[in-house]
Design a protein around this motif. Structure first.
Motif, PDB file in Angstrom:
ATOM      1  N   SER A  86      30.980 -22.853 -12.699  1.00  0.00           N
ATOM      2  CA  SER A  86      30.743 -22.390 -11.320  1.00  0.00           C
ATOM      3  C   SER A  86      29.445 -21.577 -11.245  1.00  0.00           C
ATOM      4  CB  SER A  86      31.938 -21.543 -10.847  1.00  0.00           C
ATOM      5  OG  SER A  86      33.130 -22.285 -10.902  1.00  0.00           O
ATOM      6  N   TRP A  87      28.327 -22.249 -11.364  1.00  0.00           N
ATOM      7  CA  TRP A  87      27.032 -21.578 -11.357  1.00  0.00           C
ATOM      8  C   TRP A  87      26.753 -20.884 -10.033  1.00  0.00           C
ATOM      9  CZ3 TRP A  87      25.002 -20.775 -15.869  1.00  0.00           C
ATOM     10  CH2 TRP A  87      25.253 -21.670 -16.913  1.00  0.00           C
ATOM     11  N   GLU A  88      27.373 -21.400  -8.962  1.00  0.00           N
ATOM     12  CA  GLU A  88      27.156 -20.800  -7.646  1.00  0.00           C
ATOM     13  C   GLU A  88      27.716 -19.378  -7.559  1.00  0.00           C
ATOM     14  OE1 GLU A  88      31.007 -23.123  -7.520  1.00  0.00           O
ATOM     15  OE2 GLU A  88      28.980 -23.420  -8.317  1.00  0.00           O
ATOM     16  N   THR A  89      28.585 -18.998  -8.504  1.00  0.00           N
ATOM     17  CA  THR A  89      29.106 -17.631  -8.537  1.00  0.00           C
ATOM     18  C   THR A  89      28.280 -16.730  -9.455  1.00  0.00           C
ATOM     19  OG1 THR A  89      30.630 -18.019 -10.407  1.00  0.00           O
ATOM     20  CG2 THR A  89      31.432 -18.564  -8.184  1.00  0.00           C
ATOM     21  N   LEU A  90      27.263 -17.310 -10.108  1.00  0.00           N
ATOM     22  CA  LEU A  90      26.459 -16.563 -11.074  1.00  0.00           C
ATOM     23  C   LEU A  90      24.994 -16.444 -10.674  1.00  0.00           C
ATOM     24  CD1 LEU A  90      27.913 -18.208 -14.308  1.00  0.00           C
ATOM     25  CD2 LEU A  90      28.305 -15.848 -13.571  1.00  0.00           C
ATOM     26  N   ILE A  91      24.458 -17.478 -10.048  1.00  0.00           N
ATOM     27  CA  ILE A  91      23.036 -17.519  -9.718  1.00  0.00           C
ATOM     28  C   ILE A  91      22.871 -17.702  -8.214  1.00  0.00           C
ATOM     29  CG2 ILE A  91      20.861 -18.789 -10.045  1.00  0.00           C
ATOM     30  CD1 ILE A  91      21.901 -19.598 -12.814  1.00  0.00           C
ATOM     31  N   ARG A  92      21.982 -16.944  -7.618  1.00  0.00           N
ATOM     32  CA  ARG A  92      21.749 -17.043  -6.173  1.00  0.00           C
ATOM     33  C   ARG A  92      21.193 -18.418  -5.822  1.00  0.00           C
ATOM     34  NH1 ARG A  92      20.100 -11.940  -7.708  1.00  0.00           N
ATOM     35  NH2 ARG A  92      21.190 -10.212  -6.686  1.00  0.00           N
ATOM     36  N   PRO A  93      21.726 -19.062  -4.791  1.00  0.00           N
ATOM     37  CA  PRO A  93      21.232 -20.393  -4.405  1.00  0.00           C
ATOM     38  C   PRO A  93      19.746 -20.409  -4.074  1.00  0.00           C
ATOM     39  CG  PRO A  93      23.312 -19.900  -3.302  1.00  0.00           C
ATOM     40  CD  PRO A  93      22.871 -18.639  -3.962  1.00  0.00           C
ATOM     41  N   ASP A  94      19.222 -19.301  -3.570  1.00  0.00           N
ATOM     42  CA  ASP A  94      17.803 -19.215  -3.239  1.00  0.00           C
ATOM     43  C   ASP A  94      17.044 -18.369  -4.258  1.00  0.00           C
ATOM     44  OD1 ASP A  94      19.006 -16.841  -2.640  1.00  0.00           O
ATOM     45  OD2 ASP A  94      18.021 -16.564  -0.694  1.00  0.00           O
ATOM     46  N   GLY A  95      17.640 -18.184  -5.441  1.00  0.00           N
ATOM     47  CA  GLY A  95      17.035 -17.342  -6.465  1.00  0.00           C
ATOM     48  C   GLY A  95      16.145 -18.107  -7.424  1.00  0.00           C
ATOM     49  N   TYR A  96      15.958 -17.533  -8.604  1.00  0.00           N
ATOM     50  CA  TYR A  96      15.096 -18.112  -9.633  1.00  0.00           C
ATOM     51  C   TYR A  96      15.777 -17.926 -10.986  1.00  0.00           C
ATOM     52  CZ  TYR A  96      11.291 -18.330 -13.071  1.00  0.00           C
ATOM     53  OH  TYR A  96      10.530 -18.621 -14.171  1.00  0.00           O
ATOM     54  N   PHE A  97      15.729 -18.973 -11.823  1.00  0.00           N
ATOM     55  CA  PHE A  97      16.265 -18.825 -13.179  1.00  0.00           C
ATOM     56  C   PHE A  97      15.415 -19.630 -14.156  1.00  0.00           C
ATOM     57  CE2 PHE A  97      18.235 -22.827 -12.024  1.00  0.00           C
ATOM     58  CZ  PHE A  97      18.387 -23.522 -13.221  1.00  0.00           C
ATOM     59  N   SER A  98      15.553 -19.286 -15.417  1.00  0.00           N
ATOM     60  CA  SER A  98      14.885 -20.022 -16.489  1.00  0.00           C
ATOM     61  C   SER A  98      15.892 -20.294 -17.601  1.00  0.00           C
ATOM     62  CB  SER A  98      13.682 -19.235 -17.014  1.00  0.00           C
ATOM     63  OG  SER A  98      14.065 -17.922 -17.387  1.00  0.00           O
ATOM     64  N   VAL A  99      15.534 -21.215 -18.475  1.00  0.00           N
ATOM     65  CA  VAL A  99      16.426 -21.621 -19.565  1.00  0.00           C
ATOM     66  C   VAL A  99      15.676 -21.505 -20.889  1.00  0.00           C
ATOM     67  CG1 VAL A  99      17.782 -23.496 -20.564  1.00  0.00           C
ATOM     68  CG2 VAL A  99      17.710 -23.200 -18.073  1.00  0.00           C
ATOM     69  N   ARG A 127      23.344 -27.515  -5.803  1.00  0.00           N
ATOM     70  CA  ARG A 127      22.992 -28.292  -4.620  1.00  0.00           C
ATOM     71  C   ARG A 127      24.251 -28.923  -4.005  1.00  0.00           C
ATOM     72  NH1 ARG A 127      19.919 -31.808  -6.819  1.00  0.00           N
ATOM     73  NH2 ARG A 127      17.870 -30.885  -6.440  1.00  0.00           N
ATOM     74  N   ASN A 128      25.151 -29.400  -4.881  1.00  0.00           N
ATOM     75  CA  ASN A 128      26.378 -30.037  -4.391  1.00  0.00           C
ATOM     76  C   ASN A 128      27.349 -29.040  -3.763  1.00  0.00           C
ATOM     77  OD1 ASN A 128      25.489 -32.549  -5.249  1.00  0.00           O
ATOM     78  ND2 ASN A 128      26.511 -32.399  -7.254  1.00  0.00           N
ATOM     79  N   THR A 129      27.364 -27.804  -4.259  1.00  0.00           N
ATOM     80  CA  THR A 129      28.338 -26.815  -3.767  1.00  0.00           C
ATOM     81  C   THR A 129      27.802 -25.931  -2.653  1.00  0.00           C
ATOM     82  OG1 THR A 129      27.694 -25.300  -5.542  1.00  0.00           O
ATOM     83  CG2 THR A 129      29.600 -26.736  -5.958  1.00  0.00           C
ATOM     84  N   THR A 130      26.478 -25.727  -2.613  1.00  0.00           N
ATOM     85  CA  THR A 130      25.919 -24.799  -1.611  1.00  0.00           C
ATOM     86  C   THR A 130      24.916 -25.453  -0.665  1.00  0.00           C
ATOM     87  OG1 THR A 130      24.011 -24.084  -2.940  1.00  0.00           O
ATOM     88  CG2 THR A 130      26.108 -22.962  -3.339  1.00  0.00           C
ATOM     89  N   GLY A 131      24.473 -26.661  -1.012  1.00  0.00           N
ATOM     90  CA  GLY A 131      23.453 -27.306  -0.200  1.00  0.00           C
ATOM     91  C   GLY A 131      22.064 -26.756  -0.454  1.00  0.00           C
ATOM     92  N   LYS A 132      21.929 -25.826  -1.393  1.00  0.00           N
ATOM     93  CA  LYS A 132      20.644 -25.248  -1.732  1.00  0.00           C
ATOM     94  C   LYS A 132      20.444 -25.333  -3.246  1.00  0.00           C
ATOM     95  CE  LYS A 132      20.845 -21.807   2.009  1.00  0.00           C
ATOM     96  NZ  LYS A 132      20.804 -20.355   2.323  1.00  0.00           N
ATOM     97  N   ARG A 133      19.199 -25.132  -3.668  1.00  0.00           N
ATOM     98  CA  ARG A 133      18.932 -25.114  -5.096  1.00  0.00           C
ATOM     99  C   ARG A 133      17.963 -23.974  -5.420  1.00  0.00           C
ATOM    100  NH1 ARG A 133      15.005 -28.766  -8.118  1.00  0.00           N
ATOM    101  NH2 ARG A 133      14.687 -26.700  -9.018  1.00  0.00           N
ATOM    102  N   PRO A 134      18.207 -23.276  -6.545  1.00  0.00           N
ATOM    103  CA  PRO A 134      17.297 -22.200  -6.940  1.00  0.00           C
ATOM    104  C   PRO A 134      16.022 -22.766  -7.552  1.00  0.00           C
ATOM    105  CG  PRO A 134      19.031 -22.437  -8.564  1.00  0.00           C
ATOM    106  CD  PRO A 134      19.358 -23.403  -7.455  1.00  0.00           C
ATOM    107  N   SER A 135      14.993 -21.944  -7.608  1.00  0.00           N
ATOM    108  CA  SER A 135      13.755 -22.311  -8.285  1.00  0.00           C
ATOM    109  C   SER A 135      13.922 -22.112  -9.785  1.00  0.00           C
ATOM    110  CB  SER A 135      12.594 -21.453  -7.775  1.00  0.00           C
ATOM    111  OG  SER A 135      12.417 -21.620  -6.389  1.00  0.00           O
ATOM    112  N   THR A 136      13.145 -22.843 -10.559  1.00  0.00           N
ATOM    113  CA  THR A 136      13.189 -22.701 -12.013  1.00  0.00           C
ATOM    114  C   THR A 136      11.769 -22.608 -12.559  1.00  0.00           C
ATOM    115  OG1 THR A 136      13.139 -25.083 -12.437  1.00  0.00           O
ATOM    116  CG2 THR A 136      15.304 -24.067 -12.133  1.00  0.00           C
ATOM    117  N   GLY A 137      11.652 -22.066 -13.752  1.00  0.00           N
ATOM    118  CA  GLY A 137      10.349 -21.945 -14.401  1.00  0.00           C
ATOM    119  C   GLY A 137      10.499 -21.358 -15.781  1.00  0.00           C
ATOM    120  N   SER A 138       9.383 -21.128 -16.440  1.00  0.00           N
ATOM    121  CA  SER A 138       9.407 -20.629 -17.818  1.00  0.00           C
ATOM    122  C   SER A 138       9.338 -19.107 -17.912  1.00  0.00           C
ATOM    123  CB  SER A 138       8.246 -21.239 -18.614  1.00  0.00           C
ATOM    124  OG  SER A 138       7.001 -20.912 -18.008  1.00  0.00           O
TER     125      SER A 138
END
Length: 398
Positions: A86-99, A127-138
Motif C-alpha cells: 500500500s504505497w499510497e499510505t506511505l508516499i504522497r501522490p504528488d510527492g517525490y521519491f527515489s530508489v 496511479r491505480n489507487t489515487t489517480g496520481k503519480r509521484p515524481s522520481t529521481g536520483s
C-alpha cells in the motif's frame, strides 16, 4: 500501514569495521541489538524510533525500516511483490521519491534496472489507487525506498535517512584527503579518551578529528547540524515527534569547563579550513588551533589524555621516502613530549608504522574507503614501566 507506530525490523548500516562503535552507540540509546555484523546492526522498532536513531548516531550510514521480505527469482516477480504494498499510505501522490539498491542476482546486470522495476511498481500502484503519480529521481532529497536482493530472497525498506549519516554536515571546506566524519568519530570512541582530559590532534588537516572530539565531549549530536531526512517525507510523519527529539538534543549539550582540544598543522591554509569547519559545527570555541610543525605542538603537561595522529599513508613512491622520517619523528615526539598520554596513530601503511619504533599496546582494525587501516595505540608512561611497578600503592606505608 501505520509504519511510524508499527514495529518491524530496523537495519542500521555503517562503513566496514565501524560496527563495534555503532553497537555501543545504539545500546547507549536504549535499543537492544538483535544482531550485529561488520557493516551494521539489526534491531526492532518503528519509524518514530528511526527518527531518534537518525538524529543521535555518529557512526551510522543509513537507518532502514523493513516493509517486507519475500522470495524473488525474477524482475517480474519483484514487480508483482512490490505492487501489492500500500504505497499510497506511505508516499504522497504528488510527492517525490527515489530508489537505491544492492542486488546480487544473475538476472540483474545493473542495479539501475532493479531500481526501475521498483519505481514502476510503486508508480503504477499509486496511479491505480489515487489517480496520481509521484515524481522520481536520483536525488535523495525526498522519500527513499531501498531494495536488498540477494539470490532468491529480497527485502524492501524505507530508507529513513536519505543522504548518508556518515557525513555530519559541518565540513564546508574538505581540505586535502579528509577523514570521513563517521570514521573519525568511531576511531575516537575506540580510544581510551574520557572526554574530559586533553585531546591533542597534530597534523589536523581540515580538523575532522578535533571537531569530532569536541562534539563528543560536549555531547552535541549530528542531528543538531542537519535539517532534512527521508523520514520527513513519508506519510504519517509527525513533526511534533521530531521537534521533541530535537529539543532533547539541545538540552543534553553540556559545558565542559577546562576542556583542552588542541589542533595543530604546519599549513596556515589547513588551520584556516579547520577553523571554518569548527565554526560550522558550533565548537570553534572549544578548540585551540596552532600553526606549527607537529613537534612544536603545545601539549598540556601532567594532564594525561589522548594524542592522535592521522598522517599520510604514502600512496605515491616519492611520498613514502619522506614519510619514513616523518613517522620516525612522530615516535620521538610521542616518547619525549607526551609522557602520561595515550598515543594513537591511524594509518593505512603498516610498513611506515614500523618507523615509529614504539610497540603498540593495541591494533584496532578499520577501513578508510578501500584502504585496510589500523588504529595503533601507544601507552606513553609518565615514568618508566620499571618505576611505575615500584611505585607504592595509594595509602600504603612508605
Amino acid at each position: 500501514m501505520q509504519a511510524f507506530t508499527s514495529t518491524s525490523r530496523i537495519i542500521i548500516t555503517c562503513h566496514k569495521w565501524l560496527s563495534p562503535a555503532l553497537q555501543r552507540e545504539v545500546t547507549a540509546l536504549g535499543f537492544p541489538i538483535v544482531r550485529a555484523f561488520p557493516t551494521g546492526v539489526e534491531l526492532k522498532g518503528n519509524l518514530n524510533d528511526c527518527i531518534r536513531l537518525n538524529l543521535n548516531l555518529r557512526c551510522a550510514s543509513q537507518v532502514m525500516y523493513s516493509l517486507r521480505s519475500f522470495p524473488c527469482d525474477h524482475p517480474d516477480e519483484l514487480y508483482r511483490q512490490l505492487a501489492v504494498i500500500s504505497w499510497e499510505t506511505l508516499i504522497r501522490p504528488d510527492g517525490y521519491f527515489s530508489v537505491t539498491s544492492n542486488v546480487f542476482h544473475p538476472t540483474i546486470q545493473t542495479n539501475l534496472f532493479a531500481n526501475l522495476r521498483v519505481k514502476d511498481a510503486i508508480v503504477d500502484r499509486m496511479r491505480n489507487t489515487t489517480g496520481k503519480r509521484p515524481s522520481t529521481g536520483s536525488e535523495l532529497s525526498g522519500a527513499v525506498v531501498y531494495l536488498f536482493w540477494k539470490q532468491e530472497e529480497a527485502e524492501i525498506f524505507l530508507d529513513t535517512s536519505g543522504e548518508t549519516l556518515a557525513k555530519h554536515g559541518y565540513r564546508k571546506l574538505p581540505g586535502k584527503a579528509p577523514m570521513l566524519e563517521a570514521l573519525a568519530a568511531a576511531t575516537i570512541l575506540s580510544t581510551k579518551w574520557d572526554g574530559r582530559s586533553p585531546f591533542i590532534n597534530p597534523m589536523c588537516g581540515s580538523g575532522t578529528l578535533a571537531i569530532e572530539a569536541a562534539l563528543i565531549a560536549s555531547n552535541r549530536r549530528p542531528g543538531l547540524l542537519r535539517k532534512n531526512y527521508a523520514f520527513m517525507h513519508f506519510l504519517g510523519y509527525d513533526a511534533a515527534v521530531y521537534q521533541h527529539e530535537m529539543a532533547a538534543l539541545q538540552k543534553q549539550v553540556q559545558d565542559v569547563p577546562g576542556l583542552q582540544v588542541v589542533a595543530s598543522d604546519r599549513s596556515e591554509l589547513a588551520v584556516s579550513i579547520a577553523k571554518t569547519n569548527a565554526a560550522a559545527a558550533g565548537v570553534a570555541q572549544l578548540i585551540q588551533f596552532q600553526v606549527c610543525d607537529f613537534e612544536k605542538t603545545k601539549v598540556p603537561q601532567d594532564a594525561g589524555g589522548v594524542i592522535m595522529f592521522n598522517p599520510e599513508y604514502g600512496e605515491r613512491l616519492g611520498d613514502e621516502i619522506e614519510l619514513n622520517a616523518t613517522y620516525a619523528r612522530m615516535g620521538d615526539f610521542l616518547k619525549n613530549s607526551c609522557k602520561g598520554y595515550t598515543g594513537y596513530v591511524f594509518t593505512g601503511n603498516l610498513d611506515l608504522a614500523k618507523k615509529i619504533r614504539l610497540k603498540p599496546s593495541r591494533r584496532i582494525e578499520f577501513f578508510n574507503a578501500t584502504i585496510d587501516c589500523r588504529l595503533l595505540e601507544y601507552e606513553m608512561y609518565a615514568g618508566t614501566k620499571r618505576e611505575d611497578k615500584k611505585a607504592p600503592a595509594p595509602g600504603a606505608e612508605q
